[in-house]
Write a protein that holds these residues in place. Structure first.
Motif, PDB file in Angstrom:
ATOM      1  N   THR A 187      42.478  31.930  41.587  1.00 13.94           N
ATOM      2  CA  THR A 187      42.441  33.370  41.346  1.00 13.94           C
ATOM      3  C   THR A 187      43.509  33.789  40.347  1.00 13.94           C
ATOM      4  O   THR A 187      43.257  34.572  39.423  1.00 13.94           O
ATOM      5  CB  THR A 187      42.637  34.133  42.670  1.00 13.94           C
ATOM      6  OG1 THR A 187      41.610  33.747  43.586  1.00 13.94           O
ATOM      7  CG2 THR A 187      42.571  35.640  42.442  1.00 13.94           C
ATOM      8  N   GLU A 190      42.592  32.767  36.792  1.00 11.77           N
ATOM      9  CA  GLU A 190      41.650  33.686  36.147  1.00 11.77           C
ATOM     10  C   GLU A 190      42.346  34.969  35.720  1.00 11.77           C
ATOM     11  O   GLU A 190      42.073  35.501  34.637  1.00 11.77           O
ATOM     12  CB  GLU A 190      40.492  34.003  37.092  1.00 11.77           C
ATOM     13  CG  GLU A 190      39.438  34.900  36.456  1.00 11.77           C
ATOM     14  CD  GLU A 190      38.202  35.097  37.314  1.00 11.77           C
ATOM     15  OE1 GLU A 190      37.278  35.793  36.855  1.00 11.77           O
ATOM     16  OE2 GLU A 190      38.158  34.551  38.440  1.00 11.77           O
ATOM     17  N   ALA A 196      37.312  31.874  34.665  1.00 11.05           N
ATOM     18  CA  ALA A 196      36.911  31.732  36.063  1.00 11.05           C
ATOM     19  C   ALA A 196      36.891  30.253  36.415  1.00 11.05           C
ATOM     20  O   ALA A 196      36.149  29.473  35.808  1.00 11.05           O
ATOM     21  CB  ALA A 196      35.543  32.356  36.289  1.00 11.05           C
TER      22      ALA A 196
END
Length: 306
Positions: A187, A190, A196
């Motif tokens: 996370t 990203e 991603a």
């Protein structure tokens, strides 16, 4: 034995357990409630110390019982707390951890005295920094203090490890310029890079973008899947050990602390250190609570032999 200094947060964790997260407007009974030591910084320091590193902590607590509790948690695990300052301007940091039956967690944090750590406080701990192999920091204390700590470490020829958590879209260039190893999860990767993380190809893309920002050594942790590492042009993926997870709260912090205890300052054993840190993390998630779950070197070594 590595010498590790951790600059970071100390929180008293209140852990609330329940079958599932309630829906809006819904009331559900708790399955349990407990108190434990936490804070990403304190977790990482305790993990490093229990994994065999000579560990020192830089941080701040309040003039309260929670502050005494947190300094005891450090010293009980062998962490040197001489640079943990006490302040009467705020309470010791606290966190509320919501944990459901699937072991997924959601965390709410009151930073308290963690948000008062200053560059001046870090400068007062310069002796510990220059005597260390690694300085480790996260984002639960002010970035300005971390920048100053990393500058002092680099000036002394020491290595720095940044855990960019909680996630933030921008990291100051001056901090990245003095960061030797960055360790985000998928996370956070990203958030920092716009990539991603879904497979190893995207991990390579994310790591290369982090390198382009100035950090040549990268580890991306991906929870129960394992961890990806990149050192210059070299890279690889180390799968996680398969275990039954009870509480994942301190998994990433245990990984980072254990890694710092065995990593060589030239990063030549990065892949091996990641594997060992994966094992430490796999032991931590099998128990409830952040700091109570962090394994010792003997426990990690014993698990490695199984």
């Amino acid at each position: 034995m590595n010498k590790v200094t951790v600059l970071g947060s100390l929180n008293v964790d209140t852990i609330l357990r329940f079958k599932r997260f309630p829906k809006p407007g819904e009331t559900l009974p708790l399955a349990g409630k407990s108190i434990a030591g936490g804070g990403k910084g304190a977790n990482q320091a305790i993990a490093a110390a229990r994994a065999g590193a000579q560990t020192t902590f830089i941080g701040k607590v309040g003039q309260d019982q929670e502050g005494e509790f947190m300094t005891h948690q450090l010293t009980a695990s062998g962490v040197d707390d001489r640079y943990v300052l006490h302040s009467d301007a705020a309470n010791t940091g606290s966190a509320f951890i919501l944990l459901d039956n699937s072991s997924e967690n959601r965390i709410l944090i009151d930073g308290g005295t963690n948000q008062q750590v200053s560059p001046t406080d870090v400068e007062a701990a310069q002796e510990a920094i220059v005597d260390s192999d690694f300085l480790v920091a996260q984002f639960e204390t002010p970035v300005a203090a971390t920048v100053r700590g990393f500058e002092l470490a680099h000036a002394a020829g020491k290595r720095t490890i940044l855990n960019p958590a909680p996630a933030t879209k921008t990291v100051p260039r001056e901090l990245l310029a003095v960061t030797d190893l960055i360790i985000p999860n998928e996370t956070e990767t990203e958030t920092l890079t716009g990539v991603a993380v879904t497979d190893e190809y995207s991990m390579v893309q994310g790591a290369e973008k982090l390198q382009a920002l100035g950090v040549q050594n990268v580890i991306i942790t991906v929870g129960s899947k394992g961890a990806f590492w990149m050192r210059g042009p070299e890279h690889g993926f180390v799968p996680a050990y398969k275990v039954h997870a009870v509480d994942t709260t301190a998994a990433g912090d245990t990984f980072i602390g254990a890694l710092s205890a065995v990593l060589t300052p030239d990063f030549s054993n990065l892949a091996e250190a990641v594997r060992w840190a994966n094992r430490a993390s796999s032991l931590a998630v099998q128990h409830l609570g952040a700091q109570p779950s962090i394994p010792t070197k003997a426990e990690i070594d014993a698990a490695e032999r199984i």
